[in-house]
Design a protein around this motif. Sequence first.
Motif, PDB file in Angstrom:
ATOM      1  N   GLN A 149      -0.214   0.098 -17.061  1.00  9.94           N
ATOM      2  CA  GLN A 149       1.196   0.499 -16.960  1.00  9.94           C
ATOM      3  C   GLN A 149       1.538   0.963 -15.552  1.00  9.94           C
ATOM      4  N   ALA A 150       0.619   1.700 -14.932  1.00  5.72           N
ATOM      5  CA  ALA A 150       0.847   2.159 -13.554  1.00  5.72           C
ATOM      6  C   ALA A 150       0.948   0.961 -12.613  1.00  5.72           C
ATOM      7  N   MET A 151       0.145  -0.065 -12.880  1.00  4.29           N
ATOM      8  CA  MET A 151       0.198  -1.270 -12.044  1.00  4.29           C
ATOM      9  C   MET A 151       1.530  -1.996 -12.235  1.00  4.29           C
ATOM     10  N   ILE A 152       2.012  -1.991 -13.479  1.00  7.61           N
ATOM     11  CA  ILE A 152       3.318  -2.627 -13.750  1.00  7.61           C
ATOM     12  C   ILE A 152       4.421  -1.876 -12.992  1.00  7.61           C
ATOM     13  N   ILE A 153       4.344  -0.533 -13.018  1.00  8.03           N
ATOM     14  CA  ILE A 153       5.357   0.277 -12.311  1.00  8.03           C
ATOM     15  C   ILE A 153       5.329  -0.050 -10.817  1.00  8.03           C
TER      16      ILE A 153
ATOM     17  N   GLY B  55      -2.735  -4.329  -2.529  1.00 11.09           N
ATOM     18  CA  GLY B  55      -2.809  -2.923  -2.128  1.00 11.09           C
ATOM     19  C   GLY B  55      -2.310  -1.957  -3.190  1.00 11.09           C
ATOM     20  N   ALA B  56      -1.158  -2.227  -3.771  1.00  7.63           N
ATOM     21  CA  ALA B  56      -0.558  -1.280  -4.712  1.00  7.63           C
ATOM     22  C   ALA B  56      -1.380  -1.171  -5.992  1.00  7.63           C
ATOM     23  N   VAL B  57      -1.757  -2.332  -6.562  1.00 10.99           N
ATOM     24  CA  VAL B  57      -2.504  -2.269  -7.840  1.00 10.99           C
ATOM     25  C   VAL B  57      -3.898  -1.692  -7.635  1.00 10.99           C
ATOM     26  N   MET B  58      -4.450  -1.871  -6.434  1.00  7.45           N
ATOM     27  CA  MET B  58      -5.769  -1.290  -6.141  1.00  7.45           C
ATOM     28  C   MET B  58      -5.680   0.236  -6.189  1.00  7.45           C
ATOM     29  N   ILE B  59      -4.605   0.787  -5.582  1.00  7.41           N
ATOM     30  CA  ILE B  59      -4.475   2.242  -5.496  1.00  7.41           C
ATOM     31  C   ILE B  59      -4.153   2.858  -6.859  1.00  7.41           C
ATOM     32  N   VAL B  60      -3.146   2.272  -7.556  1.00 11.88           N
ATOM     33  CA  VAL B  60      -2.708   2.933  -8.812  1.00 11.88           C
ATOM     34  C   VAL B  60      -3.514   2.477 -10.025  1.00 11.88           C
ATOM     35  N   GLY B  61      -4.186   1.314  -9.903  1.00  6.04           N
ATOM     36  CA  GLY B  61      -4.984   0.826 -11.041  1.00  6.04           C
ATOM     37  C   GLY B  61      -6.419   1.286 -10.953  1.00  6.04           C
TER      38      GLY B  61
ATOM     39  N   GLN C 260       4.210  -2.743  -9.237  1.00  4.63           N
ATOM     40  CA  GLN C 260       4.697  -4.099  -8.937  1.00  4.63           C
ATOM     41  C   GLN C 260       6.206  -4.200  -9.155  1.00  4.63           C
ATOM     42  N   THR C 261       6.706  -3.486 -10.160  1.00  3.81           N
ATOM     43  CA  THR C 261       8.157  -3.496 -10.412  1.00  3.81           C
ATOM     44  C   THR C 261       8.905  -2.921  -9.204  1.00  3.81           C
ATOM     45  N   ILE C 262       8.396  -1.794  -8.689  1.00  5.74           N
ATOM     46  CA  ILE C 262       9.029  -1.171  -7.515  1.00  5.74           C
ATOM     47  C   ILE C 262       8.956  -2.117  -6.312  1.00  5.74           C
ATOM     48  N   LEU C 263       7.867  -2.830  -6.227  1.00  7.44           N
ATOM     49  CA  LEU C 263       7.677  -3.730  -5.093  1.00  7.44           C
ATOM     50  C   LEU C 263       8.653  -4.910  -5.105  1.00  7.44           C
ATOM     51  N   ILE C 264       8.892  -5.476  -6.290  1.00 12.04           N
ATOM     52  CA  ILE C 264       9.692  -6.723  -6.302  1.00 12.04           C
ATOM     53  C   ILE C 264      11.152  -6.533  -6.728  1.00 12.04           C
ATOM     54  N   THR C 265      11.496  -5.367  -7.268  1.00 13.03           N
ATOM     55  CA  THR C 265      12.909  -5.160  -7.642  1.00 13.03           C
ATOM     56  C   THR C 265      13.847  -5.322  -6.430  1.00 13.03           C
ATOM     57  N   PRO C 266      13.521  -4.730  -5.263  1.00 11.85           N
ATOM     58  CA  PRO C 266      14.421  -4.931  -4.114  1.00 11.85           C
ATOM     59  C   PRO C 266      14.540  -6.410  -3.712  1.00 11.85           C
ATOM     60  N   ILE C 267      13.443  -7.150  -3.857  1.00  9.93           N
ATOM     61  CA  ILE C 267      13.491  -8.577  -3.493  1.00  9.93           C
ATOM     62  C   ILE C 267      14.464  -9.313  -4.414  1.00  9.93           C
ATOM     63  N   ILE C 268      14.305  -9.082  -5.715  1.00  7.06           N
ATOM     64  CA  ILE C 268      15.174  -9.767  -6.686  1.00  7.06           C
ATOM     65  C   ILE C 268      16.620  -9.296  -6.518  1.00  7.06           C
ATOM     66  N   ALA C 269      16.823  -7.996  -6.313  1.00  6.30           N
ATOM     67  CA  ALA C 269      18.189  -7.461  -6.175  1.00  6.30           C
ATOM     68  C   ALA C 269      18.863  -8.001  -4.916  1.00  6.30           C
ATOM     69  N   ALA C 270      18.151  -7.967  -3.793  1.00  4.28           N
ATOM     70  CA  ALA C 270      18.767  -8.390  -2.521  1.00  4.28           C
ATOM     71  C   ALA C 270      19.086  -9.890  -2.538  1.00  4.28           C
ATOM     72  N   LEU C 271      18.157 -10.698  -3.027  1.00  2.00           N
ATOM     73  CA  LEU C 271      18.403 -12.142  -3.032  1.00  2.00           C
ATOM     74  C   LEU C 271      19.479 -12.522  -4.055  1.00  2.00           C
ATOM     75  N   SER C 272      19.439 -11.882  -5.233  1.00  2.00           N
ATOM     76  CA  SER C 272      20.460 -12.223  -6.239  1.00  2.00           C
ATOM     77  C   SER C 272      21.826 -11.707  -5.812  1.00  2.00           C
TER      78      SER C 272
ATOM     79  N   VAL D 202       0.824  -1.216   0.000  1.00  2.00           N
ATOM     80  CA  VAL D 202       0.000   0.000   0.000  1.00  2.00           C
ATOM     81  C   VAL D 202       0.853   1.260   0.000  1.00  2.00           C
ATOM     82  N   VAL D 203       2.010   1.191   0.642  1.00  2.00           N
ATOM     83  CA  VAL D 203       2.908   2.351   0.647  1.00  2.00           C
ATOM     84  C   VAL D 203       3.467   2.575  -0.751  1.00  2.00           C
ATOM     85  N   VAL D 204       3.850   1.469  -1.413  1.00  2.00           N
ATOM     86  CA  VAL D 204       4.335   1.577  -2.797  1.00  2.00           C
ATOM     87  C   VAL D 204       3.221   2.171  -3.667  1.00  2.00           C
ATOM     88  N   GLY D 205       2.023   1.651  -3.464  1.00  4.01           N
ATOM     89  CA  GLY D 205       0.886   2.152  -4.238  1.00  4.01           C
ATOM     90  C   GLY D 205       0.692   3.638  -4.009  1.00  4.01           C
TER      91      GLY D 205
END
Lengths: 229, 244
Positions: free
Chosen positions: A96-100, A167-173, A102-114, A70-73
């Motif tokens: 497109q806003a929903m893609i943005i 939460g995020a896609v609800m707010i921006v979509g 979700q991208t912000i939401l999961i980029t840190p996950i992928i970056a930190a784990l990789s 929800v904060v990302v949203g």
Amino acid sequence: MDETSAFQLILSGDPQLLAIVKLSLAVTLAATLIAGVLGLSLGACLALTQFPGRQGLVIALNALMGLPPVVVGLLVFLALSRSGPLGFLGLLFTPQAMIIAQTILITPIIAALSRQVIEDFWAEYKDEFTAMDVPGAMRVRALLWDARFSLVTILLAGFGRAAAEVGAVMIVGGNIEGFTRVMTTSIALETSKGDLPLAISLGIILIAIMFCVNALAWGVRQWSVRHAG
Amino acid sequence: MQDKRTDKNAAPQPLLRLCNASLRYGVVDVLQDVCLEISAGGPVILMGPNGSGKTSLLKLMMGLAAPSSGDVDCARSQVSFVFQKSVMLRRSVAANVAFALQAAGLPANDKAVRAALDRVGLSHLAQRPARRLSGGEQQRLALARALSRNPAILFLDEPTASLDPAQTKAVEDIVQASAAMGVKIVMSTHDIGQARRLGSEVLFLAHGRLVERAPAASFFNKPESPEAQRFLAGELVISQEALS
């Protein structure tokens, strides 16, 4: 009775249901693809370089794995709203806003784990690569390739996180029917409206997708153990 | 077979030179004031008790560690290294060799890969995942990777430490064949039998210092340093500082 109706909806190939599933997969796959490119690049960069402030960045990245959707949203909403810095793009309440978001939401996950995976591989390969005089770009390619099975698992984890968030896609979509309505937002809406068959059928499909994703991750891991050691 | 120096009248050009090279990790002096030159010729065996600095000296010579003081003069492009436990890339045996060839800027075609694998007797396992090989086969693959770079010097850090006798012999055969083809072998071991079988010359280290350098025959028959005498007699070689 609601459960029976839900299965009937799935089996009958209800057009409304299929449209929601299709949009959900399109948004989440696009976000995973973009976050994959950004996250893997950032993870590899952090794993293989030393610079002042690196530790702080690693800690920040790890902390961002727990970003509340929800904060990302909210942040994306503020950025894309008419008076926001990116308002001129006119992307608010679009897929497109929903893609943005979700991208912000999961980029840190992928970056930190990789980052962690590649760093572990680097610790193992460092002396051997130095002895072989492996050039810098070739090192990165080789590490990404050799870590490919772990990295695919990370991408699947990112996909799962993006597909499950609401939460995020609800707010921006805006959850606009036929345009930005995805599975999670539909489930929330239909439940509140009392249309349980549609909510349940979407829930079943969402869980089925998660099972498939995790089965795929498990299969990739098993295949890698057998074929690549 | 082990000494292939072709011109005995001319002094061979050193392939490697260390001048007062020291290595310090924190407050620990791992190597102190090592001076030596290594020229073409038979295999040089690095001996010494555990902790004497054999691996550190090899890494210093190879350029995997920078000297804390002193100089190391060696052309990196002319050397290869085989570790005690070599890391296999997560790909096929053939792809491992192709990777080493690419890293050295050499053509990584099928012919070159096959030639490198033939050299170590692993052609029949070319498509097998490298990590599924036995320990001895992995060391032979590491040798194939190292030799594919056509090195002037091949450093080996106790390459048979965890291998059974048959696997050890396979590795030793490759090392001897490479030496016969003119590759300078610099190998550490604390297997005295192996040092006798392979060595043309022995460098003996104790407490981070090079305490003796001698032809293998004279080293084993009549070691000069008290440390080497104790080592060959099967006694523990402990420094005075460690005892105090």
